[in-house]
Design a protein around this motif. Structure first.
Motif, PDB file in Angstrom:
ATOM      1  N   TRP A  34      -5.103   4.362  -1.674  1.00 46.04           N
ATOM      2  CA  TRP A  34      -4.155   3.672  -0.789  1.00 46.04           C
ATOM      3  C   TRP A  34      -3.714   4.492   0.416  1.00 46.04           C
ATOM      4  O   TRP A  34      -3.275   3.911   1.413  1.00 46.04           O
ATOM      5  CB  TRP A  34      -2.938   3.234  -1.598  1.00 46.04           C
ATOM      6  CG  TRP A  34      -3.302   2.121  -2.510  1.00 46.04           C
ATOM      7  CD1 TRP A  34      -3.565   2.198  -3.856  1.00 46.04           C
ATOM      8  CD2 TRP A  34      -3.510   0.754  -2.151  1.00 46.04           C
ATOM      9  NE1 TRP A  34      -3.917   0.964  -4.337  1.00 46.04           N
ATOM     10  CE2 TRP A  34      -3.885   0.054  -3.320  1.00 46.04           C
ATOM     11  CE3 TRP A  34      -3.399   0.044  -0.950  1.00 46.04           C
ATOM     12  CZ2 TRP A  34      -4.160  -1.308  -3.318  1.00 46.04           C
ATOM     13  CZ3 TRP A  34      -3.671  -1.319  -0.949  1.00 46.04           C
ATOM     14  CH2 TRP A  34      -4.051  -1.976  -2.129  1.00 46.04           C
ATOM     15  N   VAL A  49       1.257   1.739   6.388  1.00 46.82           N
ATOM     16  CA  VAL A  49       1.144   2.205   5.001  1.00 46.82           C
ATOM     17  C   VAL A  49       1.855   3.541   4.847  1.00 46.82           C
ATOM     18  O   VAL A  49       2.657   3.746   3.916  1.00 46.82           O
ATOM     19  CB  VAL A  49      -0.342   2.335   4.582  1.00 46.82           C
ATOM     20  CG1 VAL A  49      -0.454   3.053   3.235  1.00 46.82           C
ATOM     21  CG2 VAL A  49      -0.989   0.964   4.481  1.00 46.82           C
ATOM     22  N   SER A  78      -7.842   3.170   2.082  1.00 46.45           N
ATOM     23  CA  SER A  78      -7.349   1.889   2.588  1.00 46.45           C
ATOM     24  C   SER A  78      -7.552   1.755   4.092  1.00 46.45           C
ATOM     25  O   SER A  78      -7.466   0.651   4.641  1.00 46.45           O
ATOM     26  CB  SER A  78      -5.866   1.718   2.249  1.00 46.45           C
ATOM     27  OG  SER A  78      -5.077   2.703   2.909  1.00 46.45           O
ATOM     28  N   GLY A 100       0.816  -1.208   0.000  1.00 46.54           N
ATOM     29  CA  GLY A 100       0.000   0.000   0.000  1.00 46.54           C
ATOM     30  C   GLY A 100       0.847   1.255   0.000  1.00 46.54           C
ATOM     31  O   GLY A 100       0.538   2.235  -0.685  1.00 46.54           O
TER      32      GLY A 100
END
Length: 492
Positions: A431, A447, A435, A190
């Motif tokens: 992302w 991430v 996410s 990610g």
């Protein structure tokens, strides 16, 4: 790591791409009295091609309109250096050809009859990094390489890497090893994909402004008063595309927007009395480069200009490229599977199809690719059931490759840059923002840590993506070793 359920979808998968029986209407029967073998072969072919071909052709044209400007933008991503500008029309043509070939392969090897498979952004950062490294090596020697040597070496590097990726995907798919690649922590992937979003956004700013934009500190140069017109046009184009993408749900909205924006640009220029030559002089529209004939392709694929010794130093990057394309392709297949709950896709078979697509793309001097899951899902939602959806896309790209036309000269820089900015915003939103719904608080933090590591290392090195992912993986490993950090998670 969160996609391990994909390995459970191998059983009860659909039959091959050419089923013996299919519930389709044979709208083009053969004349009576035709041999039995011919009638069976014809029914077999019709069953393989699907049904409702009129709808397939219509949406194939819609998908083609969306694919064309994307491929132009991708060429700018991989070859952004000024030394490559005279060769960009030929690179774009190579991308048209390789995407057409990849589309044909994946159309007939995938169980998803309406699939769209093209060059895409997941692997392009690695290819761009390899090209950037070649330019650095070639420019720093006492005897620097010529422009022809740089472009030929870079093209062969990208093509060879794509071919190797294709072979690796075929092996992984045939041996059903996809579950091992899926063990890479999703937060690390990610973070990398978030960096792809920033990379695309920065590339869009660079294309629209004519300046080289890399790390965040380079954004400050865009506030130069000399760039006011370029940045204003880029902002308008990008904001229109972003608004249409996120807010307008009609299926024709984005294709129509992509067609009308260049037309509107030249129409407004004519209204205010700015000629095409003035636009070119101001850097708003590229100058035409050569005749764009097939003979000019030799300038970028002449093996005699390739510096083979440069190709051996990219091994680690090729390994990283294999991992990223494999994982990214797994995410694409998972996204498609989520939209087709009534069908069970064979992950290994679909990955093998992607592998053959990449292998063939490498053979025609292209770049890595996979499913364009957004357009594949779009076709599914529009009830497309015909392989003509992909065939039309491929034929359109073959046509653009074969015609002696430099498509870049009719696409304003702000338009191409706006498309890349749209890609960047969309990917970063997925992302780095959305996410959060798919993972725990700790994983979401990872991430951003992985994103920050990759951003930092790529800003201090020529190419630091591998190191950034390795550092992110190490940090993720430390977090996951502590039981208290492992809260409940949702499965992607």
């Amino acid at each position: 790591m969160l996609l391990s359920q994909g390995s459970l979808l191998k059983e009860d998968s659909m039959r091959g791409v050419f089923p013996e029986k299919a519930a389709v209407k044979y709208s083009f029967p053969l004349p009576e009295g035709s041999p039995l073998w011919l009638r069976r072969s014809f029914r077999w072919f019709q069953g393989a091609m699907g049904e409702d071909h009129k709808t397939g052709i219509i949406y194939g044209m819609v998908n083609w309109i969306v694919c064309v400007p994307s491929l132009v933008s991708y060429a700018h991503i991989v070859f952004p250096q000024p030394v490559f500008r005279p060769f960009l029309p030929m690179v774009v043509k190579a991308y048209f050809l390789s995407s057409a070939v990849m589309q044909v392969v994946m159309t007939f090897l995938s169980d998803v009859e309406f699939s769209i498979g093209q060059i895409q952004d997941v692997g392009l950062i690695f290819l761009a990094g390899m090209v950037r490294t070649i330019v650095k090596w070639g420019m720093n020697e006492e005897d620097p390489l010529t422009a022809e040597e740089l472009i030929a070496t870079s093209v062969y590097q990208c093509a060879g890497s794509t071919l190797v990726v294709g072979l690796a995907l075929i092996i992984i798919g045939r041996l059903q090893l996809i579950q091992y690649v899926q063990m890479l922590p999703l937060p690390v992937i990610g973070g990398y994909l978030g960096y792809i979003g920033y990379f695309c956004f920065a590339a869009g700013l660079g294309i629209g402004s004519g300046r080289e934009v890399n790390d965040p500190s380079s954004l400050l140069q865009l506030f130069d008063a000399e760039l006011a017109l370029k940045m204003s046009l880029l902002m308008v184009m990008a904001l229109i595309m972003i608004f249409v993408h996120f807010k307008v749900k009609h299926f024709l909205a984005m294709p129509v927007t992509l067609v009308l924006l260049p037309v509107a640009f030249f129409l407004c220029a004519a209204i205010v009395g700015v000629s095409l030559e003035d636009c070119r002089a101001k850097g708003l529209v590229p100058y035409p480069r050569g005749s764009s004939s097939m003979e000019e392709m030799w300038a970028i694929i002449n093996y005699e200009d390739v510096q083979v010794n440069y190709l051996y130093g990219q091994f680690a990057n090729v390994v990283g490229l294999i991992i990223i394309v494999t994982f990214g392709s797994s995410l694409d297949i998972t996204a498609i599977q989520a939209e087709l709950p009534a069908r069970k896709l064979d992950y290994s078979k679909e990955l093998t199809a992607i592998g053959w697509g990449n292998l063939c793309s490498g053979c025609v001097f292209g770049a890595t690719g996979s499913y364009i899951f957004s357009q594949t899902i779009f076709s599914a939602k529009r009830s497309v059931k015909s392989r003509f959806n992909g065939i039309v896309v491929a034929l359109g790209e073959f046509l653009l490759f074969a015609l002696p036309v430099d498509i870049l000269k009719v696409l304003p820089n702000a338009y191409v840059g706006g498309i890349m900015c749209l890609f960047g915003v969309d990917i970063m939103n997925d992302w780095l923002v959305e996410s959060r719904k798919l993972m725990s608080r700790t994983e979401y933090l990872l991430v951003w840590i992985s994103f920050g590591c990759t951003m930092w290392l790529t800003s201090v090195q020529t190419f630091g993506v591998i190191e950034g992912m390795a550092l992110g993986t190490a940090v993720a490993g430390l977090f996951f070793c502590v039981p208290v950090c492992q809260g409940p998670r949702q499965v992607a």
